[in-house]
Design a protein around this motif. Sequence first.
Motif, PDB file in Angstrom:
ATOM      1  N   GLN A 170      42.630  41.412  42.388  1.00 22.27           N
ATOM      2  CA  GLN A 170      41.351  42.115  42.413  1.00 22.27           C
ATOM      3  C   GLN A 170      40.905  42.444  40.986  1.00 22.27           C
ATOM      4  OE1 GLN A 170      41.214  46.089  44.175  1.00 22.27           O
ATOM      5  NE2 GLN A 170      39.303  45.535  45.161  1.00 22.27           N
ATOM      6  N   LYS A 171      41.813  42.931  40.164  1.00 29.97           N
ATOM      7  CA  LYS A 171      41.474  43.232  38.767  1.00 29.97           C
ATOM      8  C   LYS A 171      41.055  41.971  38.026  1.00 29.97           C
ATOM      9  CE  LYS A 171      44.592  47.147  38.584  1.00 29.97           C
ATOM     10  NZ  LYS A 171      45.935  47.591  38.199  1.00 29.97           N
ATOM     11  N   LEU A 172      41.787  40.883  38.238  1.00 28.48           N
ATOM     12  CA  LEU A 172      41.482  39.629  37.562  1.00 28.48           C
ATOM     13  C   LEU A 172      40.102  39.095  37.955  1.00 28.48           C
ATOM     14  CD1 LEU A 172      42.385  37.167  35.824  1.00 28.48           C
ATOM     15  CD2 LEU A 172      43.251  36.182  37.952  1.00 28.48           C
ATOM     16  N   TYR A 173      39.828  39.029  39.252  1.00 27.58           N
ATOM     17  CA  TYR A 173      38.538  38.506  39.715  1.00 27.58           C
ATOM     18  C   TYR A 173      37.371  39.372  39.239  1.00 27.58           C
ATOM     19  CZ  TYR A 173      40.536  34.980  42.854  1.00 27.58           C
ATOM     20  OH  TYR A 173      41.177  33.897  43.368  1.00 27.58           O
ATOM     21  N   ILE A 174      37.532  40.671  39.299  1.00 34.17           N
ATOM     22  CA  ILE A 174      36.447  41.548  38.860  1.00 34.17           C
ATOM     23  C   ILE A 174      36.249  41.431  37.350  1.00 34.17           C
ATOM     24  CG2 ILE A 174      35.735  43.965  38.651  1.00 34.17           C
ATOM     25  CD1 ILE A 174      36.932  44.370  41.470  1.00 34.17           C
ATOM     26  N   ALA A 175      37.340  41.345  36.588  1.00 33.03           N
ATOM     27  CA  ALA A 175      37.218  41.177  35.142  1.00 33.03           C
ATOM     28  C   ALA A 175      36.513  39.865  34.807  1.00 33.03           C
ATOM     29  CB  ALA A 175      38.592  41.232  34.487  1.00 33.03           C
ATOM     30  N   LEU A 176      36.898  38.786  35.490  1.00 31.60           N
ATOM     31  CA  LEU A 176      36.231  37.502  35.262  1.00 31.60           C
ATOM     32  C   LEU A 176      34.746  37.571  35.636  1.00 31.60           C
ATOM     33  CD1 LEU A 176      38.925  34.974  36.544  1.00 31.60           C
ATOM     34  CD2 LEU A 176      38.200  35.354  34.180  1.00 31.60           C
ATOM     35  N   GLY A 177      34.430  38.251  36.722  1.00 31.95           N
ATOM     36  CA  GLY A 177      33.035  38.414  37.127  1.00 31.95           C
ATOM     37  C   GLY A 177      32.228  39.186  36.105  1.00 31.95           C
ATOM     38  N   VAL A 178      32.814  40.254  35.578  1.00 34.01           N
ATOM     39  CA  VAL A 178      32.118  41.070  34.565  1.00 34.01           C
ATOM     40  C   VAL A 178      31.903  40.249  33.295  1.00 34.01           C
ATOM     41  CG1 VAL A 178      32.408  43.059  33.027  1.00 34.01           C
ATOM     42  CG2 VAL A 178      32.846  43.299  35.469  1.00 34.01           C
ATOM     43  N   ILE A 179      32.914  39.512  32.868  1.00 30.96           N
ATOM     44  CA  ILE A 179      32.777  38.678  31.658  1.00 30.96           C
ATOM     45  C   ILE A 179      31.687  37.626  31.853  1.00 30.96           C
ATOM     46  CG2 ILE A 179      33.946  36.913  30.261  1.00 30.96           C
ATOM     47  CD1 ILE A 179      36.543  38.595  30.687  1.00 30.96           C
TER      48      ILE A 179
END
Length: 119
Positions: free
Chosen positions: A65-74
């Motif tokens: 969840q952290k990885l996907y959200i971080a990638l989405g924000v970037i």
Amino acid sequence: MQRKSYCIICGAEKKGLDVQDDWELSLIRWFKRNVTRNEKGNRLVVCRECYPKYEASRSKFESRQKLYIALGVIFAALSLVLSTSLTSMLFAALVLLIMLALSLLSYTPRIGIKIRHEK
């Protein structure tokens, strides 16, 4: 009338640690109640035998969840830096929603307490 309790890992009718209701679980229950009309109203638990599997599954969900959200924000930030039009803002919001939805593919609900293992 007492509700039956089922382990979310093994699926067996067992007693165990209650699963907390969070927004993801509430959304799933709403969907089952209103769309599929198949809500059973069972109590969801994690049995003692399945706790190690649960812990690994929950940890995997949280990291993804952290990885996907971080990638989405970037990706959204890069899209807004390249173009600040309304279309790019809508596209950035759509990408964030898709990444959030992807993170829910490995959803494992939270329980209230942690058990200490003996090694």
